[in-house]
Design a protein around this motif. Structure first.
Motif, mmCIF file in Angstrom:
data_model
loop_
_atom_site.group_PDB
_atom_site.id
_atom_site.type_symbol
_atom_site.label_atom_id
_atom_site.label_comp_id
_atom_site.label_asym_id
_atom_site.label_seq_id
_atom_site.Cartn_x
_atom_site.Cartn_y
_atom_site.Cartn_z
ATOM 1 N N ALA A 1 -35.896 -20.087 -10.798
ATOM 2 C CA ALA A 1 -35.642 -21.688 -10.290
ATOM 3 C C ALA A 1 -36.305 -21.547 -9.082
ATOM 4 N N GLU A 2 -36.381 -20.847 -8.156
ATOM 5 C CA GLU A 2 -37.078 -20.879 -6.795
ATOM 6 C C GLU A 2 -38.379 -20.864 -6.974
ATOM 7 N N ASP A 3 -38.946 -20.142 -7.846
ATOM 8 C CA ASP A 3 -40.593 -20.324 -8.158
ATOM 9 C C ASP A 3 -40.664 -21.793 -8.780
ATOM 10 N N LEU A 4 -40.003 -22.194 -9.544
ATOM 11 C CA LEU A 4 -40.270 -23.611 -10.392
ATOM 12 C C LEU A 4 -40.270 -24.419 -9.226
ATOM 13 N N TYR A 5 -39.084 -24.504 -8.460
ATOM 14 C CA TYR A 5 -38.894 -25.594 -7.230
ATOM 15 C C TYR A 5 -40.133 -25.479 -6.261
ATOM 16 N N ARG A 6 -40.539 -24.451 -5.832
ATOM 17 C CA ARG A 6 -41.664 -24.309 -5.011
ATOM 18 C C ARG A 6 -43.032 -24.771 -5.511
ATOM 19 N N GLU A 7 -43.200 -24.474 -6.753
ATOM 20 C CA GLU A 7 -44.271 -25.045 -7.678
ATOM 21 C C GLU A 7 -44.274 -26.568 -7.655
ATOM 22 N N ALA A 8 -43.022 -27.088 -7.824
ATOM 23 C CA ALA A 8 -42.849 -28.680 -8.002
ATOM 24 C C ALA A 8 -43.150 -29.228 -6.607
ATOM 25 N N VAL A 9 -42.683 -28.605 -5.778
ATOM 26 C CA VAL A 9 -42.806 -29.330 -4.158
ATOM 27 C C VAL A 9 -44.389 -29.247 -3.917
ATOM 28 N N ASP A 10 -45.213 -28.262 -4.237
ATOM 29 C CA ASP A 10 -46.474 -28.000 -3.741
ATOM 30 C C ASP A 10 -47.186 -29.079 -4.787
ATOM 31 N N ARG A 11 -47.019 -29.300 -5.956
ATOM 32 C CA ARG A 11 -47.926 -30.300 -6.885
ATOM 33 C C ARG A 11 -47.293 -31.480 -6.464
ATOM 34 N N LEU A 12 -46.056 -31.954 -6.261
ATOM 35 C CA LEU A 12 -46.007 -33.382 -5.936
ATOM 36 C C LEU A 12 -46.593 -33.632 -4.508
ATOM 37 N N GLU A 13 -46.481 -33.061 -3.827
ATOM 38 C CA GLU A 13 -46.997 -33.190 -2.415
ATOM 39 C C GLU A 13 -48.347 -33.589 -2.383
ATOM 40 N N ARG A 14 -49.151 -32.684 -3.685
ATOM 41 C CA ARG A 14 -50.703 -32.825 -3.774
ATOM 42 C C ARG A 14 -50.912 -34.324 -4.471
ATOM 43 N N ALA A 15 -49.929 -34.698 -5.497
ATOM 44 C CA ALA A 15 -49.945 -35.870 -6.161
ATOM 45 C C ALA A 15 -49.725 -37.035 -5.188
ATOM 46 N N GLY A 16 -49.033 -36.933 -4.295
ATOM 47 C CA GLY A 16 -48.656 -38.094 -3.392
ATOM 48 C C GLY A 16 -47.527 -38.891 -3.890
ATOM 49 N N ALA A 17 -46.685 -38.142 -4.784
ATOM 50 C CA ALA A 17 -45.407 -39.066 -5.433
ATOM 51 C C ALA A 17 -44.496 -38.508 -4.399
ATOM 52 N N ARG A 18 -44.004 -39.369 -3.281
ATOM 53 C CA ARG A 18 -43.352 -39.019 -2.306
ATOM 54 C C ARG A 18 -41.850 -39.046 -2.552
ATOM 55 N N VAL A 19 -41.546 -40.187 -3.559
ATOM 56 C CA VAL A 19 -40.121 -40.030 -3.757
ATOM 57 C C VAL A 19 -39.519 -38.903 -4.548
ATOM 58 N N ASP A 20 -40.615 -38.595 -5.617
ATOM 59 C CA ASP A 20 -40.171 -37.303 -6.496
ATOM 60 C C ASP A 20 -40.221 -35.910 -5.596
ATOM 61 N N LEU A 21 -40.963 -35.831 -4.589
ATOM 62 C CA LEU A 21 -41.081 -34.915 -3.819
ATOM 63 C C LEU A 21 -39.970 -34.755 -2.877
ATOM 64 N N ALA A 22 -39.295 -35.937 -2.422
ATOM 65 C CA ALA A 22 -38.153 -35.637 -1.546
ATOM 66 C C ALA A 22 -36.898 -35.485 -2.665
ATOM 67 N N ARG A 23 -37.028 -35.865 -3.754
ATOM 68 C CA ARG A 23 -35.686 -35.619 -4.676
ATOM 69 C C ARG A 23 -35.911 -33.947 -4.896
ATOM 70 N N THR A 24 -36.934 -33.503 -5.315
ATOM 71 C CA THR A 24 -37.160 -32.156 -5.399
ATOM 72 C C THR A 24 -36.726 -31.176 -4.228
ATOM 73 N N GLN A 25 -37.137 -31.641 -2.973
ATOM 74 C CA GLN A 25 -36.634 -30.903 -1.702
ATOM 75 C C GLN A 25 -35.096 -31.060 -1.751
ATOM 76 N N LEU A 26 -34.549 -32.061 -2.211
ATOM 77 C CA LEU A 26 -32.963 -32.401 -2.051
ATOM 78 C C LEU A 26 -32.349 -31.364 -3.050
ATOM 79 N N LEU A 27 -32.853 -31.237 -4.457
ATOM 80 C CA LEU A 27 -32.405 -30.574 -5.388
ATOM 81 C C LEU A 27 -32.499 -29.088 -5.051
ATOM 82 N N TYR A 28 -33.498 -28.905 -4.542
ATOM 83 C CA TYR A 28 -33.855 -27.276 -4.019
ATOM 84 C C TYR A 28 -32.945 -27.034 -3.051
#
Length: 938
Positions: free
Chosen positions: A794-821
């Motif tokens: 789970a930790e590896d996947l959350y960190r991957e999600a944070v990195d990818r969404l930050e690169r994508a510029g999907a700021r709401v999905d990034l913040a929601r991922t940080q919240l879930l993590y």
């Protein structure tokens, strides 16, 4: 007389109405715009109130116009009448005469609408902006008062523009006052402040009556007249003239029949009967000629063997005034003259006016007179009317063009040519929004002998009307049948119709694999290829494969569509038509950079070219892009802009944008009823994409507020999973909201301990993400997969999600991922590490205005033992959505006219908003705006 003082002229019984007008006039002097619609029955005194306003408007510039019943089919006739003093130098100002002071696109649109310039047919919102700018520039040094009488007879194009301008006035010293008869097209004047003019109070009505009745009047007769006229001033002045001395003493023998208006008109007719024959003939020509042109009337009279002396008895009777212009005492006099004449006499009047009207200077009015003088088919007249219709369409007058084309078709002798003109008229009516008139005209084909191609085009047009009127399933079969029929007759039109059919499957929210979807897709794929490849053909192939074979097979072709659309090589017309579809494909691909590029390019082209209908879709696209990239305040301002566009288009605003804003803001109390209403309305229309959007939005609101069972229920209703032997499977989503809902389903099902459903949703989303290959899709997929695990995976996947969404510029999905993590870390006992993700999540979600998830992050932070402080600065919250939008555009270096053109405001209103922005942000220059607003939001 000083401004604001009471004029010497007093209107009996109208003190309150006059006070209202004077208050508006005083406000205009102080720089505040005012708008008023004065309504009442004919003869009630509306024109007298307008005259009172004009008398009081000293130190103001006054523009006057009046609707004329016979000009209701001439596009922009009323608008041109109002603006012409500002276009030909009659207002006496140096440097601002004509259109030179306007931004180039607005000047081009307004000049084309008025026939002063040649160019592409202008869209109405550019014309509206041009008029707004024109009036605003001429109100610089003194207030501008615009008075429009008999507005019920304005042509439709003028009504659309003038009401748009009236609704966009804010900080200009401009007063617009309309007068119209009650009971007309109320929708046209919706949202304008109203002043209802009623009958005079009894004491004032008695005084008016006694001013025209010189003989003794029995009290009972007086009371009966007062009751029947209901205080109508014109009726009080005119009806006693038609009563005999005996009737004035003893009363009429029988109760009065008809309305007050009809009785006044009947009274005028009786007075006409006493006039000499030559006078009545001259009056008929004057009533038939709408401009009040004395020279034209004189030439017509000479053709009829009359002299202008024939007008003297009518002038003596107080029915008409002939001096520098021809003026009837009241529009009812003109109406009585025209409608009391026989049909042959009216035709003769039109015929002589056509003969004396200059064919080069005023071809449209000459054609109109010729048409009114003709009852039998006449190709010469029909062709002249069609040329007038083409000019009206070139000026942007769709409604006028359609009416002229229909009249031309009626006068066409040849059956095939008549059908061609009727098809052209019906298509114009559809584009003008008059779908019932278009269907009525298409219904006539049952009594014609159209060619095979004409019948196929008629079927295609009927299918288009069904699609425009109701984006549900019923349009599908009509579009499919029309496309198949067109294949051997007009291949390009057939393929465009297949595109529309595939669009219809998307709007209907149909799932991939449904029989009707597969039928449409396979028919489109099997259609012959055209000799030249167009952007629409690329889209046609990609969506057909998507609907026939599924997402994985279609992904490579969808990428080619996005790449091909993201270029400047596409012709403007094709780009305007298909960039909406290109943006839809980018969303299907989860290609955020491609989506951003295409939707901004589409909006820029729509604004530049004035394509109103395209701008509406483009604004919705940019709004959703703004939501997913975290610019919720910008999205709110875009909704205001879309609302303004809907006003000038005369259409209801589609609910897409409001649904999206409600989802991201997450306010259950506000969003619940709004989303439910939009869903119910869409379900009734069969517009499945809105139903899907509503269910996704409700699920997002539920997850944001921690109402996971409700979110789960909405997702299950939308995605319709199946269970076989304990295994949950999900069908392919038919809409992009369905793909977005997969992420909501994983979160809701995980929190409701429904592991099987969460796993099925994550698996389906993983298939989409792998085929897409974008950081946005893969990041959201990694976040969803992380929620299925409770270990280091789970930790590896959350960190991957944070990195990818930050690169994508999907700021709401990034913040929601940080919240879930952060939530996962806290539940795992890692409070300190959890704060590292919960803090940025809370700060980002709060700053973006994603309020429900921000509150959820605040609660999680508090659960880690951290005290959550309020924001140090509240600058952005203090600005309204529109102020924030204007501030950002100013910070980018846009000038006030450029900002006004982008937001459909005058430069004065932009200046007014910026003054408030500077005060709220405590800055003194545009250079300081960027720092005051903080880091720009995408």
């Amino acid at each position: 007389m000083e401004f604001g003082s009471r004029p010497s002229r007093r209107l009996r019984g109208r003190d309150e109405e006059c006070r209202t007008l004077l208050d508006l006039l005083r406000a205009a002097r102080m720089g505040t715009s005012g708008v008023l619609m004065v309504q009442g029955e004919a003869g009630i005194g509306k024109t007298a109130l307008l005259d009172f306003l004009v008398d009081a408007a000293t130190q103001c510039r006054v523009l006057r116009a009046a609707g004329v019943e016979s000009e209701i089919e001439l596009a922009f006739a009323g608008l041109h009448q109002l603006c012409s003093p500002l276009l030909d130098g009659r207002d006496g100002r140096d440097g601002l005469d004509g259109l030179d002071g306007l931004p180039a696109p607005q000047a081009e649109a307004l000049g084309t609408a008025f026939g002063l310039r040649t160019g592409r047919p202008p869209d109405h919102f550019l014309i509206g902006l041009g008029v707004l700018s024109l009036l605003s520039e001429h109100a610089d040094d003194r207030p501008l008062v615009c008075v429009i009488d008999d507005a019920q007879w304005l042509d439709r194009a003028s009504v659309e523009i003038l009401t748009f301008v009236a609704r966009r006035l804010a900080a200009e010293p401009i007063l617009m006052v309309f007068a119209a008869r009650a009971g007309g097209d109320e929708q046209a004047w919706a949202r304008l402040p109203r002043l209802a003019v009623l009958g005079l109070p009894k004491a004032d009505a008695v005084a008016v009556l006694e001013s025209v009745v010189t003989t003794p009047l029995d009290r009972r007769v007086r009371d009966r007249i007062l009751a029947e006229t209901r205080g109508n001033p014109l009726a009080l002045l005119e009806l006693p003239r038609s009563m005999s001395s005996a009737e004035l003493v003893f009363g009429p023998a029988s109760p009065a029949a008809g309305t007050v208006t009809s009785r006044i008109e009947d009274g005028f007719r009786r007075r006409l009967d006493t006039l000499p024959d030559d006078t009545r003939r001259l009056l008929l020509v004057a009533a038939t000629e709408p401009l009040g042109d004395v020279h034209l009337l004189r030439r017509a009279a000479e053709r009829l063997g009359l002299t202008m002396d024939a007008a003297t008895p009518a002038e003596a009777a107080g029915l008409i005034d002939v001096w520098d212009a021809v003026r009837f005492r009241h529009p009812l006099v003109r109406s009585a003259v025209y409608h009391s004449a026989t049909v042959p006499d009216r035709q003769a009047a039109h015929r002589v006016l056509a003969d004396v009207t200059d064919a080069d200077r005023d071809p449209d009015r000459r054609a109109w007179h010729r048409a009114q003088a003709t009852t039998d088919p006449d190709e010469g007249v029909a062709a002249e009317l069609e040329r007038s219709a083409d000019r009206a369409l070139a000026h942007g007058g769709l409604a006028a063009g359609a009416a002229l084309l229909e009249r031309a078709a009626r006068l066409t002798p040849d059956d095939a040519d008549r059908v061609e003109r009727e098809l052209k008229a019906a298509q114009t009516m559809m584009h003008a929004g008059a779908v019932e008139d278009a269907l009525r005209l298409l219904g006539r084909l049952d009594h014609r002998s159209p060619t095979e191609l004409q019948r196929a085009r008629a079927e295609e047009l009927q299918a288009q009307i069904a699609f425009v009127s109701n984006r549900g399933r019923e349009a599908l079969q009509l579009l499919l049948a029309a496309a198949r029929r067109l294949e051997p007759l007009d291949l390009e039109l057939a393929r465009d119709t297949y595109v529309n059919a595939l669009e219809a499957t998307m709007f209907a929210g149909l799932r991939m694999g449904e029989p009707v979807v597969v039928e449409v897709a396979r028919a489109a794929r099997s259609a012959p290829r055209p000799l030249r490849t167009r952007q629409s053909d690329l889209f046609l192939q990609a969506i057909a494969v998507l609907q026939d074979e599924g997402y994985v097979a279609a992904a490579p072709q969808m990428r080619r569509v996005v790449e091909s659309f993201d270029t400047d090589d596409i012709p403007v017309e094709e780009a305007l038509r298909f960039l909406t579809l290109g943006s839809e494909i980018a969303i299907y691909l989860w290609d955020l950079p491609g989506w951003v590029s295409l939707c901004h390019r589409q909006l820029g082209l729509a604004r530049e070219s004035g394509a109103l209908h395209v701008a509406q879709f483009a604004l919705s696209n940019v709004l959703y892009k703004s939501l997913f990239t975290g610019a919720v305040a910008t999205a709110s301002a875009l909704l205001d802009e879309a609302t303004a566009l809907a006003e000038v288009a005369g259409r209801a605003l589609p609910p897409y944008s409001e649904i999206g804003l409600a989802a991201f803001r997450g306010d259950q109390e506000h969003s619940g009823p709004l989303i439910a209403a939009a869903r119910s309305d869409a379900a009734a229309r069969g517009e499945g994409v809105v139903v899907a959007l509503s269910l996704w939005a409700s699920a997002m609101v539920g997850n944001g507020n921690g109402d996971y069972p409700a979110a789960l229920a909405h997702c299950l209703e939308l995605l319709d999973p199946a269970v076989h032997d304990g295994r949950v499977t999900l069908p392919p989503a038919g809409t992009q909201p369905g793909s977005w809902a997969l992420a909501e389903l994983v979160e809701a099902a995980s929190r409701c301990d429904d592991a099987a459903t969460a796993a099925a949703a994550a698996e389906r989303l993983g298939e989409v993400a792998d085929a897409s290959g974008t950081d946005w899709a893969l990041g959201v997929s990694a976040r969803c997969a992380a929620q299925l695990h409770d270990d280091s995976r789970a930790e590896d996947l959350y960190r991957e999600a944070v990195d990818r969404l930050e690169r994508a510029g999907a700021r709401v999905d990034l913040a929601r991922t940080q919240l879930l993590y952060g939530e996962w870390l806290r539940r795992s006992g890692h409070r300190t590490e959890a704060r590292e993700f919960l803090r940025p999540a809370h700060a980002s979600l709060t700053a973006m205005g994603v309020n429900a998830f921000a509150e959820r992050a605040r609660r999680e932070l508090a659960a880690t033992g951290e005290t959550v402080r309020g924001r140090a600065a509240h600058t952005r919250q203090e600005l309204t959505a529109q102020e924030l939008h204007i501030a950002r555009l100013a910070a980018e270096g846009r000038t006030n006219p450029e900002i006004g053109a982008a937001l459909y405001l005058s430069r004065h209103t932009v200046e007014w908003h910026l003054r408030k922005v500077f005060a709220k942000l405590d800055v003194s220059s545009r250079r300081q705006l960027g720092d005051a607003l903080g880091r720009p939001v995408a």
